[in-house]
Design an enzyme around this catalytic site. Structure first.
Site, PDB file in Angstrom:
ATOM      1  N   GLU A 188       5.667  -3.365   0.682  1.00  0.00           N
ATOM      2  CA  GLU A 188       5.442  -3.202  -0.541  1.00  0.00           C
ATOM      3  C   GLU A 188       4.796  -1.628  -0.973  1.00  0.00           C
ATOM      4  O   GLU A 188       3.586  -1.765  -1.026  1.00  0.00           O
ATOM      5  CB  GLU A 188       4.865  -4.251  -1.412  1.00  0.00           C
ATOM      6  N   GLY A 237       0.712  -1.286   0.095  1.00  0.00           N
ATOM      7  CA  GLY A 237      -0.210  -0.011  -0.032  1.00  0.00           C
ATOM      8  C   GLY A 237       0.802   1.214  -0.074  1.00  0.00           C
ATOM      9  O   GLY A 237       1.989   1.152  -0.456  1.00  0.00           O
ATOM     10  N   CYS A 256       0.849   0.191  -9.086  1.00  0.00           N
ATOM     11  CA  CYS A 256       2.167   0.407  -8.534  1.00  0.00           C
ATOM     12  C   CYS A 256       3.392   0.722  -9.271  1.00  0.00           C
ATOM     13  O   CYS A 256       4.224   1.477  -9.136  1.00  0.00           O
ATOM     14  CB  CYS A 256       2.389  -0.327  -7.215  1.00  0.00           C
ATOM     15  N   VAL A 312       0.635   4.765   5.442  1.00  0.00           N
ATOM     16  CA  VAL A 312       0.176   3.406   6.280  1.00  0.00           C
ATOM     17  C   VAL A 312       1.266   2.425   6.420  1.00  0.00           C
ATOM     18  O   VAL A 312       1.465   1.981   7.593  1.00  0.00           O
ATOM     19  CB  VAL A 312      -1.043   2.860   5.656  1.00  0.00           C
ATOM     20  N   GLY A 313       2.450   2.427   5.596  1.00  0.00           N
ATOM     21  CA  GLY A 313       3.653   1.562   5.904  1.00  0.00           C
ATOM     22  C   GLY A 313       4.442   2.030   6.953  1.00  0.00           C
ATOM     23  O   GLY A 313       4.685   1.201   7.889  1.00  0.00           O
TER      24      GLY A 313
END
Ligand code: NAD
Length: 439
Positions: A215, A193, A249, A197-198
């Site tokens: 990722e 994501g 991505c 948020v990572g």
């Protein structure tokens, strides 16, 4: 065992950890059985997945199969074919001062793995990491993206029908559910994501000293050299960019090229878009839609960032944005400030290779870098002088379909990698073993 009522996260993780400790997931026979059942789910339910992916993202059936269902089947087949080899202990030479002894490394499963998936390839990006985690002998908690609700519901319904529910669970939900899950102690967290948020995931993992794979995304540049065939370059750029409406991505985020090449490329890109989707992409069954209104509004605000070459049409009701190419885009323009993640391709002009390399190195390390060039020296310089998760010469996106290449980012585009043998390494502990005879 089926769990129609959501289990509290602490109980769920404790139940899966008990199965792991009991040895349920360790036998290679259990692992291959789970992989085969996952494969069977994909072959028997391919049409279900095509339907929910169409509901969530307007994906065509062809795209749903090629980038999600069949993609994961290929990953499973490759794993089943090579699992025994990957699991073979690897001998290590022993220094003479230890006398008669042997040494090797072996892969141990980690325990209970949490996989958190995003909405853009909502089946592939949950199931491919899961396949790796299961092949490595782990129990798995899978959290599909709430922003692809039809796919999430299908995964939550189907996975327990096919896999061993003592060791595999699907948890649906949004931020509160994910937050509650992240309070638990996992043995590995695999998150796909965005970087914001990572950071939340990594901070939560740090409390339990849990390793993470992140990722993430970012702006993946595509450098186009002079003296390249504009039609060939444009066709490949447009295919990579407008796949899944740019919500990929590793999509080429923007083009870097000299002003002269930019002029010829503009026309070629407009032609390539028309070849792919006709004069009106909204009528093309091969062209999907933006995931939701928030992303639609964000993208529409970027359409004025440069001179319109093609596209620009949009419709909020159907969340349609035409494949759009913008020329003479300034590095300071809004479209150049963050990952686009939609069907807008800006062309940014640089004097040549030196300036392109400086431009790339002046920004976050991208998930992918692409270059279209006939020059070996240019290829060598880009490979040596830039850093990115992956590097594609002549063809965007496709490097991630090679199962023996690691897929992952570097710096802001992520940490760790997976696919094929790299999934095995990610979801295992490589244990060092020394054995010396007594006496
Ligand atoms: P998303 O919004 O679906 O979020 C991903 C997951 O994070 C979801 O399961 C969601 O529930 C969870 N989440 C969201 N907010 C949270 C919070 N505050 N706390 C805890 N969990 C939370 O997906 P997204 O981030 O919009 O996906 C797009 C991004 O993902 C892009 O940057 C893209 O480049 C990147 N991406 C990377 C890869 C890769 O393989 N490297 C693949 C696809 C997408």
């Amino acid at each position: 065992m089926n769990h129609p009522v959501p289990e509290p996260p602490a109980e769920l993780v404790a139940r899966l950890r008990a199965a792991f400790r009991a040895g349920t997931t360790k036998p290679v026979a259990w692992r291959t059985e789970q992989l085969r059942r996952l494969r069977t789910m994909l072959t028997e339910q391919g049409e279900t997945f095509a339907a929910v992916l169409h509901a969530d993202l307007g994906k065509s059936s062809t795209e749903a199969y090629s980038t999600e269902v069949d993609f994961v089947i290929r990953e499973i087949d490759h794993t089943l074919e090579h699992l025994d080899t990957w699991l073979r202990p690897e001998p290590a030479p022993v220094p003479a001062f230890l006398g008669e002894a042997s040494a090797w490394t072996q892969y141990d499963p980690l325990g209970v793995v949490l996989v958190i998936a995003p909405w853009n390839y909502p089946a592939q990006l949950l199931l491919a990491p899961m396949a790796g985690a299961l092949a490595a002998g782990n129990a798995v908690v899978a959290k599909p993206s709430e922003l692809a609700p039809a796919t999430s519901a299908a995964l939550a319904r189907l996975l327990p029908q096919y896999l061993d529910t003592d060791a595999v669970a699907v948890v649906e939900g949004g931020v509160p559910v994910t937050t509650a899950l992240l309070e638990q102690r996992f043995d590995h967290i695999f998150y796909t994501g965005n970087g914001t948020v990572g950071r939340i995931v990594m901070a939560a993992a740090a409390r339990h000293l849990t390793p993470v794979t992140l990722e993430l995304g970012g702006k993946s540049p595509a450098f186009v050299d002079r003296d390249t065939d504009p039609d060939a370059v444009a066709a490949r750029l447009a295919t990579g960019k407008f796949l899944n409406v740019g919500q990929t991505c590793v999509a080429p985020d923007y083009v870097l090229t000299d002003p002269e090449t930019a002029r010829t490329l503009e026309g070629a890109l407009a032609k390539a878009v028309e070849n792919m989707y006709g004069a009106d992409a909204s009528a093309s069954p091969g062209y999907g839609r933006i995931v939701n209104e928030r992303h639609f509004d964000r993208l529409v605000a970027l359409l004025g960032s440069g001179r319109l070459v093609t596209g620009g049409a949009h419709d909020r009701e159907t969340k349609y944005i035409a494949p759009t190419v913008l020329a003479e885009v300034s590095p300071d323009a809004p479209v150049m400030q963050e990952e686009i993640f939609g069907p807008i391709l800006p062309i940014v002009e640089v004097a040549g290779l030196d300036e392109a390399i400086a431009f790339i190195n002046g920004r976050d390390k991208p998930l992918a870098l692409y270059a279209f060039t006939e020059s070996d020296t240019t290829r060598e310089r880009l490979a040596a002088e830039t850093s990115s998760g992956g590097l594609g010469f002549g063809l965007p996106v496709a490097h991630l379909t090679i199962p023996d290449l690691p897929f992952g980012g570097v710096g802001e585009s992520g940490m760790g990698s997976y696919h094929g043998p790299y999934s095995m390494a990610t979801f295992s502990h490589r244990k060092a073993v020394l054995s010396k005879p007594l006496g």
